[in-house]
Design a protein around this motif. Sequence first.
Motif, short mmCIF file in Angstrom:
data_model
loop_
_atom_site.label_atom_id
_atom_site.label_comp_id
_atom_site.label_asym_id
_atom_site.label_seq_id
_atom_site.Cartn_x
_atom_site.Cartn_y
_atom_site.Cartn_z
N THR A 1 0.83 -1.21 0.00
CA THR A 1 0.00 0.00 0.00
C THR A 1 0.86 1.26 0.00
O THR A 1 0.58 2.22 -0.72
N VAL A 2 1.93 1.29 0.79
CA VAL A 2 2.80 2.46 0.85
C VAL A 2 3.49 2.68 -0.50
O VAL A 2 3.65 3.83 -0.94
N ALA A 3 3.90 1.61 -1.16
CA ALA A 3 4.54 1.75 -2.48
C ALA A 3 3.58 2.39 -3.48
O ALA A 3 3.96 3.25 -4.28
N ILE B 1 1.42 9.90 -5.10
CA ILE B 1 1.85 11.23 -4.68
C ILE B 1 2.72 11.86 -5.76
O ILE B 1 2.58 13.04 -6.10
N ALA B 2 3.64 11.06 -6.32
CA ALA B 2 4.52 11.59 -7.36
C ALA B 2 3.71 12.02 -8.59
O ALA B 2 3.99 13.06 -9.19
N LEU C 1 7.08 10.94 0.75
CA LEU C 1 7.25 9.70 1.51
C LEU C 1 8.44 8.96 0.92
O LEU C 1 8.34 8.32 -0.12
N ASN C 2 9.59 9.09 1.58
CA ASN C 2 10.82 8.52 1.04
C ASN C 2 10.80 7.00 1.11
O ASN C 2 10.17 6.40 2.00
N GLY D 1 11.71 3.40 2.04
CA GLY D 1 12.26 2.84 3.26
C GLY D 1 11.78 3.51 4.53
O GLY D 1 12.20 3.15 5.63
N SER D 2 10.91 4.50 4.41
CA SER D 2 10.42 5.23 5.58
C SER D 2 8.91 5.32 5.54
O SER D 2 8.30 5.38 4.46
N TYR D 3 8.29 5.30 6.71
CA TYR D 3 6.85 5.49 6.82
C TYR D 3 6.51 6.84 7.44
O TYR D 3 5.36 7.06 7.84
N ILE D 4 7.49 7.73 7.53
CA ILE D 4 7.29 9.05 8.13
C ILE D 4 7.20 10.08 7.01
O ILE D 4 8.19 10.31 6.30
#
Length: 403
Positions: free
Chosen positions: A62-64, A70-71, A87-88, A90-93
């Motif tokens: 889902t994050v991917a 977003i991009a 959202l970089n 490797g990070s969820y922040i």
Amino acid sequence: MERLLHSTHFRNSKRYPTLLRYMVEETLEGRGAHLKERTLGVEVFGRPADYDTASDPVVRVTVAEIRKRIAQYYHESSHASELRIELNIGSYIPEFFPARDRSAAEVPAPANDVADESAPASTPVKKPRFSRRLVWTVIPVLLLVIGIASGFLWRSYTPTPLDRLWSPFFAAPGPITFCLPISAKKRWPGNAATTPAAIAHALDLEDTKLLSSGTFFDHETLGENVVYSDVLAMMRLESVVGHQNRPVRVRLNLGTNLNELREGPTVFLGGLDNQWTLKLIEPLRYQFGGSDMDSFYIRDSKDPGNRQWSLHPQDKMATVNRDYAIIARIHSQALGQVIVIAAGIGMSGTAAAGEFLSNSNQVAELERRIGAENSDHDFEAVLTTDVDNGIAGPARIVAVDVR
């Protein structure tokens, strides 16, 4: 954030906006350091506290997809002046950045209010009469060119139904695998390939070499050979997968194992002769059933007595004018990956399923049946196709189940 979540990239989904909103709000409340994969799985997706993140990649997948959307959103020029959320990898922040700087307009030099009396009076310069007319001619042309270019850019970055169908699959990391069945004679009684005993027997043969002790002729006739319709289906689907510019590999059903299949998303081709397909659709509504001693059919677990989608293997080939297939896109807990299945009762069904999943118009009809708001959900569908002398026609949807 509300503009982003209400854009076309997010508003038709429930999963992506929910997770992004949670991550942003937690970060703004000062709890960003606690945003870990397990925490998100428990708090957002309702997973148990001890769930296996390796076998259930719902957060990573889902994050991917959120990162990609977003991009796409900020790539549009109309959002250049907005606060950016990033959202970089490797990070969820989430991180927040101001709007892009615009080039500062040049400030004209101040006019000299006091005339230099010593300077000779200058002769007034006559401006060309055509300058204003030229400006008003050029401006509409430029606006037209900009409009056409913007239209092409918008079209190129607007996801199609085919993009939305394959998006969860492509969002999964790792190499893409095609798993094809070996064209070999089955050796269990009655060739009852859909019984639990037969599936277990086939799974016991995984990662082995068929006929390794046989003759050269045995290997050439019954060894690592595949059916033409399965290859045809793979070629159709590779036309979609090939645009991803990532590693693609082909594996035979008896020449691979769980560890290899867990490395990335997989397309499983073939039904009755691919034990992986039979095992992976066991939790789904539609499954293969039957035996070549009687008939093969697609069973509806909610109406098990209905055999309307069936074929009789003993019928003459010239009389077979219909075939059926199962297609599915699911998050497999057994593999911890997103998988796609294209499997027919007969060879024609598999070929038609591969054509269907690579055809924009047919996938658009599938999305309509699933519902645009469910485009990111797991689904399974039953297809039917007319057959003429073993050649499949365009597939049609006869049943859909959204999970």
